[in-house]
Each structure stands twice: as C-alpha cells, then as structure tokens.
Design a protein around this motif. Structure first.
Motif, PDB file in Angstrom:
ATOM      1  N   LEU A 193      35.776  40.830  40.382  1.00 13.19           N
ATOM      2  CA  LEU A 193      35.982  39.858  41.153  1.00 13.19           C
ATOM      3  C   LEU A 193      35.381  39.535  42.452  1.00 13.19           C
ATOM      4  CD1 LEU A 193      38.051  37.354  40.701  1.00 13.19           C
ATOM      5  CD2 LEU A 193      39.906  38.738  41.949  1.00 13.19           C
ATOM      6  N   ALA A 194      35.368  40.710  43.308  1.00 18.31           N
ATOM      7  CA  ALA A 194      34.796  40.636  44.410  1.00 18.31           C
ATOM      8  C   ALA A 194      33.206  40.157  44.382  1.00 18.31           C
ATOM      9  CB  ALA A 194      34.758  41.907  45.361  1.00 18.31           C
ATOM     10  N   VAL A 195      32.792  40.804  43.249  1.00 16.92           N
ATOM     11  CA  VAL A 195      31.181  40.525  42.935  1.00 16.92           C
ATOM     12  C   VAL A 195      31.063  39.134  42.556  1.00 16.92           C
ATOM     13  CG1 VAL A 195      29.451  41.014  41.766  1.00 16.92           C
ATOM     14  CG2 VAL A 195      30.582  42.954  42.444  1.00 16.92           C
ATOM     15  N   ALA A 196      31.888  38.612  41.612  1.00 19.64           N
ATOM     16  CA  ALA A 196      31.695  37.124  41.205  1.00 19.64           C
ATOM     17  C   ALA A 196      31.981  36.274  42.295  1.00 19.64           C
ATOM     18  CB  ALA A 196      32.770  37.017  39.813  1.00 19.64           C
ATOM     19  N   GLU A 197      32.812  36.578  43.239  1.00 19.34           N
ATOM     20  CA  GLU A 197      33.200  35.589  44.078  1.00 19.34           C
ATOM     21  C   GLU A 197      32.234  35.705  45.541  1.00 19.34           C
ATOM     22  OE1 GLU A 197      37.172  36.747  45.243  1.00 19.34           O
ATOM     23  OE2 GLU A 197      38.038  35.172  43.550  1.00 19.34           O
ATOM     24  N   ASP A 198      31.159  36.537  45.338  1.00 17.69           N
ATOM     25  CA  ASP A 198      30.239  36.803  46.619  1.00 17.69           C
ATOM     26  C   ASP A 198      29.336  35.735  46.251  1.00 17.69           C
ATOM     27  OD1 ASP A 198      28.368  37.500  48.258  1.00 17.69           O
ATOM     28  OD2 ASP A 198      28.319  39.551  47.875  1.00 17.69           O
ATOM     29  N   PRO A 199      29.000  34.832  47.302  1.00 19.21           N
ATOM     30  CA  PRO A 199      27.988  33.833  47.042  1.00 19.21           C
ATOM     31  C   PRO A 199      26.525  34.317  47.012  1.00 19.21           C
ATOM     32  CG  PRO A 199      28.973  33.878  49.367  1.00 19.21           C
ATOM     33  CD  PRO A 199      29.789  34.581  48.672  1.00 19.21           C
ATOM     34  N   THR A 200      26.367  35.562  47.295  1.00 22.01           N
ATOM     35  CA  THR A 200      25.081  35.920  47.332  1.00 22.01           C
ATOM     36  C   THR A 200      24.837  37.079  46.296  1.00 22.01           C
ATOM     37  OG1 THR A 200      25.604  38.066  48.757  1.00 22.01           O
ATOM     38  CG2 THR A 200      24.716  35.858  49.812  1.00 22.01           C
ATOM     39  N   GLY A 201      25.933  37.413  45.526  1.00 21.02           N
ATOM     40  CA  GLY A 201      25.864  38.301  44.050  1.00 21.02           C
ATOM     41  C   GLY A 201      25.500  37.580  43.036  1.00 21.02           C
ATOM     42  N   GLY A 202      25.081  36.319  42.825  1.00 18.33           N
ATOM     43  CA  GLY A 202      24.773  35.718  41.460  1.00 18.33           C
ATOM     44  C   GLY A 202      25.607  35.765  40.479  1.00 18.33           C
ATOM     45  N   GLY A 203      26.988  36.093  40.684  1.00 16.81           N
ATOM     46  CA  GLY A 203      28.068  35.635  40.026  1.00 16.81           C
ATOM     47  C   GLY A 203      28.690  36.362  39.091  1.00 16.81           C
ATOM     48  N   GLY A 204      28.185  37.754  39.086  1.00 14.74           N
ATOM     49  CA  GLY A 204      28.519  38.734  37.997  1.00 14.74           C
ATOM     50  C   GLY A 204      27.894  40.022  38.367  1.00 14.74           C
ATOM     51  N   ILE A 205      28.533  41.134  37.871  1.00 13.24           N
ATOM     52  CA  ILE A 205      27.698  42.485  37.954  1.00 13.24           C
ATOM     53  C   ILE A 205      26.746  42.649  36.998  1.00 13.24           C
ATOM     54  CG2 ILE A 205      29.655  43.701  36.691  1.00 13.24           C
ATOM     55  CD1 ILE A 205      27.868  45.241  39.869  1.00 13.24           C
ATOM     56  N   PHE A 206      26.937  42.287  35.722  1.00 17.08           N
ATOM     57  CA  PHE A 206      26.093  42.257  34.757  1.00 17.08           C
ATOM     58  C   PHE A 206      25.385  40.991  34.576  1.00 17.08           C
ATOM     59  CE2 PHE A 206      28.798  45.951  33.794  1.00 17.08           C
ATOM     60  CZ  PHE A 206      27.939  47.122  34.426  1.00 17.08           C
ATOM     61  N   GLY A 207      25.776  40.024  34.914  1.00 18.83           N
ATOM     62  CA  GLY A 207      25.182  38.584  34.721  1.00 18.83           C
ATOM     63  C   GLY A 207      26.226  37.497  35.008  1.00 18.83           C
ATOM     64  N   PRO A 208      25.915  36.455  34.782  1.00 19.51           N
ATOM     65  CA  PRO A 208      26.804  35.207  35.086  1.00 19.51           C
ATOM     66  C   PRO A 208      28.092  35.473  34.389  1.00 19.51           C
ATOM     67  CG  PRO A 208      24.687  34.393  34.575  1.00 19.51           C
ATOM     68  CD  PRO A 208      24.622  35.744  34.368  1.00 19.51           C
ATOM     69  N   ALA A 209      29.362  35.205  35.088  1.00 21.03           N
ATOM     70  CA  ALA A 209      30.611  35.213  34.331  1.00 21.03           C
ATOM     71  C   ALA A 209      30.729  34.524  33.271  1.00 21.03           C
ATOM     72  CB  ALA A 209      31.614  35.091  35.694  1.00 21.03           C
ATOM     73  N   VAL A 210      31.493  34.971  32.517  1.00 18.30           N
ATOM     74  CA  VAL A 210      31.750  34.105  31.253  1.00 18.30           C
ATOM     75  C   VAL A 210      33.237  33.820  31.460  1.00 18.30           C
ATOM     76  CG1 VAL A 210      32.295  34.182  28.813  1.00 18.30           C
ATOM     77  CG2 VAL A 210      30.220  35.274  29.773  1.00 18.30           C
ATOM     78  N   PRO A 211      33.624  32.135  31.394  1.00 17.20           N
ATOM     79  CA  PRO A 211      34.875  31.863  31.598  1.00 17.20           C
ATOM     80  C   PRO A 211      36.058  32.254  30.635  1.00 17.20           C
ATOM     81  CG  PRO A 211      33.150  29.836  31.501  1.00 17.20           C
ATOM     82  CD  PRO A 211      32.548  31.220  31.117  1.00 17.20           C
ATOM     83  N   VAL A 212      37.086  32.823  31.088  1.00 17.51           N
ATOM     84  CA  VAL A 212      38.179  33.278  30.460  1.00 17.51           C
ATOM     85  C   VAL A 212      39.262  32.779  31.015  1.00 17.51           C
ATOM     86  CG1 VAL A 212      39.543  35.525  30.035  1.00 17.51           C
ATOM     87  CG2 VAL A 212      36.810  35.484  30.067  1.00 17.51           C
ATOM     88  N   PRO A 213      40.278  32.350  30.150  1.00 19.85           N
ATOM     89  CA  PRO A 213      41.682  31.763  30.521  1.00 19.85           C
ATOM     90  C   PRO A 213      42.392  32.681  31.730  1.00 19.85           C
ATOM     91  CG  PRO A 213      41.416  31.743  28.126  1.00 19.85           C
ATOM     92  CD  PRO A 213      40.287  32.660  28.351  1.00 19.85           C
ATOM     93  N   PRO A 214      42.956  32.140  32.664  1.00 22.17           N
ATOM     94  CA  PRO A 214      43.365  32.846  33.616  1.00 22.17           C
ATOM     95  C   PRO A 214      44.716  33.845  32.951  1.00 22.17           C
ATOM     96  CG  PRO A 214      44.086  30.625  33.913  1.00 22.17           C
ATOM     97  CD  PRO A 214      42.939  30.907  33.011  1.00 22.17           C
ATOM     98  N   ASP A 215      45.209  33.369  31.956  1.00 23.81           N
ATOM     99  CA  ASP A 215      46.479  34.067  31.650  1.00 23.81           C
ATOM    100  C   ASP A 215      45.851  35.047  30.390  1.00 23.81           C
ATOM    101  OD1 ASP A 215      45.659  32.189  29.564  1.00 23.81           O
ATOM    102  OD2 ASP A 215      47.853  31.682  29.113  1.00 23.81           O
ATOM    103  N   ALA A 216      44.522  35.245  30.356  1.00 17.25           N
ATOM    104  CA  ALA A 216      44.212  36.135  29.214  1.00 17.25           C
ATOM    105  C   ALA A 216      44.461  37.657  29.821  1.00 17.25           C
ATOM    106  CB  ALA A 216      42.526  36.090  29.207  1.00 17.25           C
ATOM    107  N   PRO A 217      44.605  38.688  28.951  1.00 21.45           N
ATOM    108  CA  PRO A 217      44.893  40.084  29.255  1.00 21.45           C
ATOM    109  C   PRO A 217      43.710  40.488  30.208  1.00 21.45           C
ATOM    110  CG  PRO A 217      44.975  39.952  27.055  1.00 21.45           C
ATOM    111  CD  PRO A 217      44.515  38.581  27.350  1.00 21.45           C
ATOM    112  N   LEU A 218      44.281  41.507  31.316  1.00 22.10           N
ATOM    113  CA  LEU A 218      43.373  41.746  32.211  1.00 22.10           C
ATOM    114  C   LEU A 218      41.962  42.386  31.665  1.00 22.10           C
ATOM    115  CD1 LEU A 218      42.952  42.345  35.245  1.00 22.10           C
ATOM    116  CD2 LEU A 218      44.409  44.393  35.180  1.00 22.10           C
ATOM    117  N   LEU A 219      41.888  43.026  30.868  1.00 19.52           N
ATOM    118  CA  LEU A 219      40.591  43.726  30.306  1.00 19.52           C
ATOM    119  C   LEU A 219      39.787  42.507  29.736  1.00 19.52           C
ATOM    120  CD1 LEU A 219      38.801  45.865  29.423  1.00 19.52           C
ATOM    121  CD2 LEU A 219      39.924  46.034  27.135  1.00 19.52           C
TER     122      LEU A 219
END
Length: 207
Positions: A163-189
């Motif tokens: 989450l910290a990596v995805a929210e970092d404006p200099t991080g490119g959006g994800g640790i392994f690639g751009p984040a894939v949208p997932v519903p906020p109530d989805a399981p934590l995994l």
C-alpha cells in the motif's frame, strides 16, 4: 524464537518469517515435475523459474539479514531468468529456513544492508522479503492449483508495504507493476495481490 512484538530502535516490529517460509516450502513440495514448465502469474516465468527465483531471493535476503554483502546481495533480480537446479527440492526449504532464522536476529532489522544491488535499511529489506514470500507464494499456489492461506501476520505486513509503495508518487504505482483495481471490500489477500500488480482472478490456462 523472537517475540513478534519485540521492537528495534526504529520501533519496527520484528516479525517471525518462519510461518510464511514454511507455507512456501510446503507449496514447493507440492509441485509435480510435470508442472515445472507451466505458466505462472509472473510474466515470462514458468513454475521452474519462479522456484528458482524463490531460491535466489531466499539466499539474497538471508545474506542481507546477516549483513553478509557480496554477489548474492549485489546482483539485481532481473539480470537473468532464474531456474532450478537438480537439487532444488532439498535446497529451497533449507534456504527458506535459513532466511527465517537470519531475520530472527534483532540486529538484522537495524542499520543498512543491501539486496538486489540496492542499499536499504534493514527493516525495509525485511518488508521486501515478506512481500516476496507472500506474493510469490500466491503465484506458486495459483500456478500449481494449490490452496493458499498465507501467514496472517506476514499478510498484514505485506499489505502495509505494498500500500505504501502504491501510494508513493515516485514509485510507479506498484511493487511488481501498476496496481490492478480490486474492490475495497475484497479479501485482504486479493487486495495485496491487486496492489502488487496482479489480477487476483488469474487462473491456470488463463491470462
């Protein structure tokens, strides 16, 4: 065994990686020989390459915890496509155990170290190691049709990190690639997998 609630001077909780490394080792033990060539959620990685990557990262982050810097900690992970050797079924669980043991030392979580050719604080290296174990555990389980329930403490720590990596404006959006949208109530995994740049719905034979 180190108390998971022990704190370092930087107030970073020391997490026992053992429960998660044992889960990954069990998944690896469940891989059948005919599955080694199958695809995985990691682009360009077959199961054998994923297992080779897990072996290499276990060694690298073990040595990072020990501050034993050298070729294992200096080589970027994308230098070459990893693969497994003939003794991988014995080697992988052994180095995973060594990884967990190395991070039980409070000194591993303090000061600076190096992994993948990058200098970083000990507690950040630990967070990256946890992330690798949780996400690649999911990769391996999905690729080989095994059930996957990660260690809850490791999953929580992984979520905080991605989450910290995805929210970092200099991080490119994800640790392994751009984040894939997932519903906020989805399981934590599922949320962790989406934040890591993967589709939680990935299935063998699919995209």
């Amino acid at each position: 065994m180190t108390d998971t609630h022990t704190h370092t001077d930087t107030d970073t909780a020391i997490l026992d990686l053992g429960p998660q490394t044992r889960i990954v080792a069990r998944l690896a033990a469940g891989v059948r020989e005919e599955q080694l060539a199958d695809g995985t959620p990691c682009p360009d990685y077959a199961v054998r390459n994923l297992l080779g990557h897990l072996t290499g990262l276990a060694v690298a982050f073990r040595d990072a915890a020990r501050k034993d810097l050298g070729p294992t900690t200096d080589t970027p992970p994308d230098t070459a496509v990893p693969d497994v050797g003939p003794g991988w079924r014995e080697e992988l669980p052994r180095v995973l155990d060594e990884l967990a043991e190395a991070w039980r030392d409070p000194a591993a979580w303090t000061g600076m170290t190096r992994a993948g050719g990058v200098d970083l604080p000990g507690e950040v290296a630990a967070a990256v190691a946890i992330d690798e174990l949780v996400v690649h555990g999911w990769d391996l389980a999905r690729a080989t049709g095994q059930e996957y329930v990660p260690d809850p403490a490791a999953l929580q720590a992984c979520h905080a990190f991605v989450l910290a990596v995805a929210e970092d404006p200099t991080g490119g959006g994800g640790i392994f690639g751009p984040a894939v949208p997932v519903p906020p109530d989805a399981p934590l995994l599922d949320r962790v997998i989406g934040l890591s740049g993967r589709d939680p719905g990935w299935a063998r034979g699919g995209a």
